[in-house]
Scaffold this motif. Structure first.
Motif, PDB file in Angstrom:
ATOM      1  N   ARG B  46       0.829  -1.204   0.000  1.00  0.00           N
ATOM      2  CA  ARG B  46       0.000   0.000   0.000  1.00  0.00           C
ATOM      3  C   ARG B  46       0.873   1.267   0.000  1.00  0.00           C
ATOM      4  NH1 ARG B  46      -5.320  -0.131   1.913  1.00  0.00           N
ATOM      5  NH2 ARG B  46      -4.945   1.530   3.430  1.00  0.00           N
ATOM      6  N   ARG B  50       1.073   4.477  -2.929  1.00  0.00           N
ATOM      7  CA  ARG B  50       1.034   5.938  -2.732  1.00  0.00           C
ATOM      8  C   ARG B  50       2.291   6.599  -3.304  1.00  0.00           C
ATOM      9  NH1 ARG B  50      -0.925   4.204   2.209  1.00  0.00           N
ATOM     10  NH2 ARG B  50       1.063   4.685   3.209  1.00  0.00           N
ATOM     11  N   SER B  62      -7.201   8.719   0.414  1.00  0.00           N
ATOM     12  CA  SER B  62      -7.718   7.448   0.926  1.00  0.00           C
ATOM     13  C   SER B  62      -9.015   7.758   1.653  1.00  0.00           C
ATOM     14  CB  SER B  62      -6.707   6.768   1.836  1.00  0.00           C
ATOM     15  OG  SER B  62      -6.471   7.553   2.962  1.00  0.00           O
ATOM     16  N   GLN B  68      -7.496   3.205  -1.280  1.00  0.00           N
ATOM     17  CA  GLN B  68      -6.515   4.217  -1.671  1.00  0.00           C
ATOM     18  C   GLN B  68      -6.708   4.587  -3.136  1.00  0.00           C
ATOM     19  OE1 GLN B  68      -2.685   3.574   0.931  1.00  0.00           O
ATOM     20  NE2 GLN B  68      -2.724   2.144  -0.789  1.00  0.00           N
TER      21      GLN B  68
END
Lengths: 421, 421
Positions: B46, B50, B62, B68
């Motif tokens: 994750r 980003r 998010s 996200q």
């Protein structure tokens, strides 16, 4: 038999007190007990055994396999042969309070009566509480160690798994080597006797009070593992799967049919299956299938075993699965001594109790002992035939009758031993 | 379509780099990944998402459910509607590296191409990485929260257990309340697109490169518990038993037959059985049987469900067992938008890729989105049909084709949106 001996009876109240105290160790709310081998509740019941034996003035011993004994030197000399009166204090998970426990309290009470009445016998008496009769760890562990029929390989691949065995042995302070050292010299044994509940309905159906066991059925077991392929259950069509559950489930149905049709009187059981990975959305890759089979006849037992193996292989082929086969061992049928059966029948008739010859469907420590000395078993009725369940129940009058037959059989064996016909 | 747009292709090398880096998070030795929701490996993946989005110059957001997003404002204005391009970064335990991850890298790459070429579309684009698609905690957690189809009760009785859910939410810094606040206004969404591996063999069998998903199959599940009586397996004759295993095993065989014969194209799976007490020498008292069923057609799904229930009751009656029934819930089939399917087909044909309409046997976030906006899915071939396994594999050429179809479908949807026919 001496006049003095014919009037001997067990003290029913005292035996009932013992029985009820014992039923508290591992008591389940439903009237049953949960006393797997070397569990905390089982260890407490074992402590109780030693305390009771001490209190009654018996010598207390234990061997390398964890078997515990209460000895009464009622023979001509301390080194005389021994008549063993045995059973076990362990239970299956969530079992009943009579299985094993009744044999122990009746044996303890019989020794008390012999001691209190200063009876002399041609042998010493020994109550023996065998380790792990039910098979939490191995099954008939203590009695097979004592009789010398336990193989080291069995300890290396125990039915309860290596880890459970090691934990159990640690809890009881024994080792694999000490277990194998527990073998007793058969020359020191004059015989073996055990009182047990029938765990079936034949005595009730025949309205008989006493079962005279003719043979302990042979028993064997296998772990069959069907191996397919783990696939996504939503994207793999039914015909593209290698579904291990199909082989396992088909085996469970077909072994029952094959026993019913081809082996009347024999039994089979598929007692457990373990699925892997065991998810809603994954086709089962591995299904371990636990199969047990029993028969009173050695030849039939072998034929049944061969049929089960053939069936398992056929199911694997049918569903394109691999098959892994692990034997859980086999015990041949064990005939009980005819001389001991005669002493049991004599005792039952003296007490005017209707008796019935029968084969034991369940395994018992007596089958280990039968290989090294004359062995006999006395059965009392099980209400509804229930056993290995909290529903297990035997009326106290039947327990009392069984204990009196046990006591009188001991005396009869003494008479026959000292006055061979 | 503008001449400029027809020459756009994804940058295969860049996308492959992304794919390979992503496969390192939770990599298993066998070529698979282990990235259960909010596990350390999943949290790292994750973070990577980003970082990549920032590096490409997208806005990163998010929501309260942990979904996200990487947003490209290529629409007429910042407040324009959004076309979502989604998939997920979590995996099943010991799963494969394509499931979910391919859809994310292809979506990210599509946005990069649109941005680099200064393409103007009638909507903004948003790559969305949905939380817990695979169901470590709940299943389709993020997408059902976003679409408003997640009930609070589902969070109170999650399939992974309450404790796992709470631990996961703590690890990700979200709460039950924040999850339920993640609902999006459907008016802001112009549609949803997802590229995914097929997880089956139909594309390979048809030698097609692109699957155009027509519907995400409906799915339901039951836990059937057959209840008999625990008896001693050596002393209870076969005909005197109430053997729960017979009902469960007979059901496992018969539900397969009934699906094959009466419900072609539907699937059933008996993924697990739990025996109790589960011993060699005790007749099974309870066998819990986990049954899942799927169909692309709502009416057929209901008929299949009714047949399974009827079959389970019939097996219980046949073996004189009790039956306990627990529903594991049901999701209706989710048809994909015909307009979106047309855009996918147009893209595949422009690229001269053979395409095949097919139903998705697996569940996907697209089924949540289909309830609130036009949704579509593009499938690429899975070698051997394998999925949810380290054996999962798709040739890179197929991944690249799928990503180009995804990009072109976005452009097609833009064309159709601005020039309604």
């Amino acid at each position: 038999m001496d006049k003095s001996k014919t009037d001997l009876f067990i003290n029913s109240e005292r035996m009932k007190d013992d029985f009820e105290v014992l039923a508290e160790f591992g008591a389940t709310g439903e009237g049953g007990v949960h006393r797997p081998t070397f569990s905390p509740a089982h260890l407490k019941a074992r402590d109780w055994f030693r305390d009771q034996a001490h209190a009654a003035g018996f010598e207390v011993k234990s061997d390398g396999a964890g078997n515990q004994s209460a000895i009464l030197y009622c023979g001509p000399e301390p080194g005389s042969k021994t008549l063993l009166l045995g059973s076990h204090l362990d239970s299956v998970p969530n079992g009943g309070r009579f299985d094993g426990a009744l044999g122990i309290v009746a044996a303890m009470e019989s020794l008390r009566i012999v001691k209190e009445n200063h009876i002399k016998l041609p042998f010493n008496l020994e109550v023996i509480d065998f380790t792990d009769e039910e098979g939490t760890l191995v099954g008939l562990l203590g009695s097979s160690a004592l009789s010398g029929s336990l193989a080291r390989e069995t300890l290396h691949n125990p039915r309860g798994g290596r880890e459970a065995l090691q934990e159990g042995l640690n809890a009881a302070g024994i080792t694999e080597d000490s277990i194998l050292s527990a073998r007793r010299d058969p020359h020191g044994l004059t015989g073996y006797l055990e009182l047990h509940i029938e765990q079936g309905s034949r005595l009730l159906n025949a309205r008989a009070s006493i079962g005279v066991v003719t043979v302990v059925n042979g028993i064997g077991s296998y772990r069959f593992t069907f191996v397919g392929r783990a696939d996504h259950a939503g994207t793999t069509t039914l015909t593209d799967r290698l579904d291990a559950a199909q082989g396992a489930c088909s085996l469970a149905l077909s072994v029952r049919r094959l026993a019913l049709v081809g082996f009347p009187g024999s039994t089979v059981n598929v007692g457990n299956m373990i699925f892997s990975p065991g998810a809603f959305n994954i086709v089962p890759e591995r299904v371990q299938t636990w199969v047990e089979y029993r028969s009173s006849n050695s030849k039939v037992l072998n034929q049944l075993e061969a049929s089960l193996l053939e069936r398992a292989r056929a199911e694997a082929r049918r569903f394109s699965l691999e098959l892994e086969i692990e034997s859980g061992g086999k015990h041949e049928p064990s005939p009980m001594s005819e001389a001991v059966q005669a002493c049991i029948i004599e005792a039952a008739e003296k007490l005017s109790l209707k008796h019935l010859p029968l084969a034991s469907g369940a395994g018992h420590d007596a089958q280990s002992l039968a290989g090294i000395c004359p062995a006999g078993m006395i059965f009392v009725p099980s209400e509804g035939g229930a056993s290995h369940s909290p529903r297990e129940f035997t009326h106290w009058e039947d327990c009392q009758n069984g204990a009196n037959v046990l006591l009188r059989t001991v005396l009869n064996m003494g008479d026959h031993d000292s006055h061979p016909s």
